[in-house]
Design a protein around this motif. Sequence first.
Motif, PDB file in Angstrom:
ATOM      1  N   SER A   7      44.015  29.512   1.371  1.00  0.00           N
ATOM      2  CA  SER A   7      43.592  29.693  -0.010  1.00  0.00           C
ATOM      3  C   SER A   7      42.081  29.781  -0.122  1.00  0.00           C
TER       4      SER A   7
ATOM      5  N   GLY B  39      38.128  34.314  -7.509  1.00  0.00           N
ATOM      6  CA  GLY B  39      39.285  33.927  -6.709  1.00  0.00           C
ATOM      7  C   GLY B  39      39.975  32.685  -7.248  1.00  0.00           C
ATOM      8  N   ILE B  40      39.218  31.810  -7.912  1.00  0.00           N
ATOM      9  CA  ILE B  40      39.805  30.585  -8.456  1.00  0.00           C
ATOM     10  C   ILE B  40      40.775  30.912  -9.592  1.00  0.00           C
TER      11      ILE B  40
ATOM     12  N   VAL C 151      44.289  26.240  -3.419  1.00  0.00           N
ATOM     13  CA  VAL C 151      42.889  26.412  -3.803  1.00  0.00           C
ATOM     14  C   VAL C 151      42.326  25.099  -4.340  1.00  0.00           C
TER      15      VAL C 151
ATOM     16  N   TYR D 195      34.119  25.006 -10.100  1.00  0.00           N
ATOM     17  CA  TYR D 195      35.562  24.860  -9.946  1.00  0.00           C
ATOM     18  C   TYR D 195      36.224  24.597 -11.294  1.00  0.00           C
TER      19      TYR D 195
ATOM     20  N   VAL E 207      39.362  32.502  -1.784  1.00  0.00           N
ATOM     21  CA  VAL E 207      38.228  32.237  -2.670  1.00  0.00           C
ATOM     22  C   VAL E 207      36.933  32.749  -2.054  1.00  0.00           C
TER      23      VAL E 207
ATOM     24  N   ALA F  85      39.371  23.453  -2.390  1.00  0.00           N
ATOM     25  CA  ALA F  85      38.076  23.313  -3.060  1.00  0.00           C
ATOM     26  C   ALA F  85      37.587  21.870  -2.969  1.00  0.00           C
TER      27      ALA F  85
ATOM     28  N   SER G 194      43.830  32.912  -8.424  1.00  0.00           N
ATOM     29  CA  SER G 194      44.767  32.152  -7.590  1.00  0.00           C
ATOM     30  C   SER G 194      45.900  31.530  -8.403  1.00  0.00           C
TER      31      SER G 194
END
Length: 159
Positions: A97, A108-109, A122, A136, A101, A126, A112
Amino acid sequence: MTEALILGWVACYGYPILFIILLLGIIGFPIPDEVVLFYAGALIAKGVFSLLPTFLLSVVAVLFGSLINYFLAAFGKQKLFAAFPKWRFLIGKSERSLEFVRKYGFWGIPVSYFIPGVRIGVSYGAGVLKLNRSQYLIGSLCGSVAWVGVYLLTGYGIS
């Protein structure tokens, strides 16, 4: 746990169980979040639930679950995996994942959220990498709002 049982709980117990089920699904329990949101949208169409409270409650549950994952991974990774060795599969999901990102950056966050498995990975990944919390949080908020909105409105429209 069967899908019918979960949906029955949502219809019977309303908003509190919807929150709990979505939260547990985002944390990593095998719960069909998308189906639950479709069903909640159908319940909105039938007048059982109201749109705004259902939407806000669902977004908060999803965002809260993602943040729990992030902070568990950031501050308690070793303790978490020692206590729950079966959850070690999350390490592999997190690595795959995070490549997603890294490849697509900030976007990408939120993207996802629309990819089952990656959504959970993710948030853990993260946390493991201790990505910037603000970035985030903003990415997760965008993803939560879009993901919940799409599934609720689809469930509403199908009914």
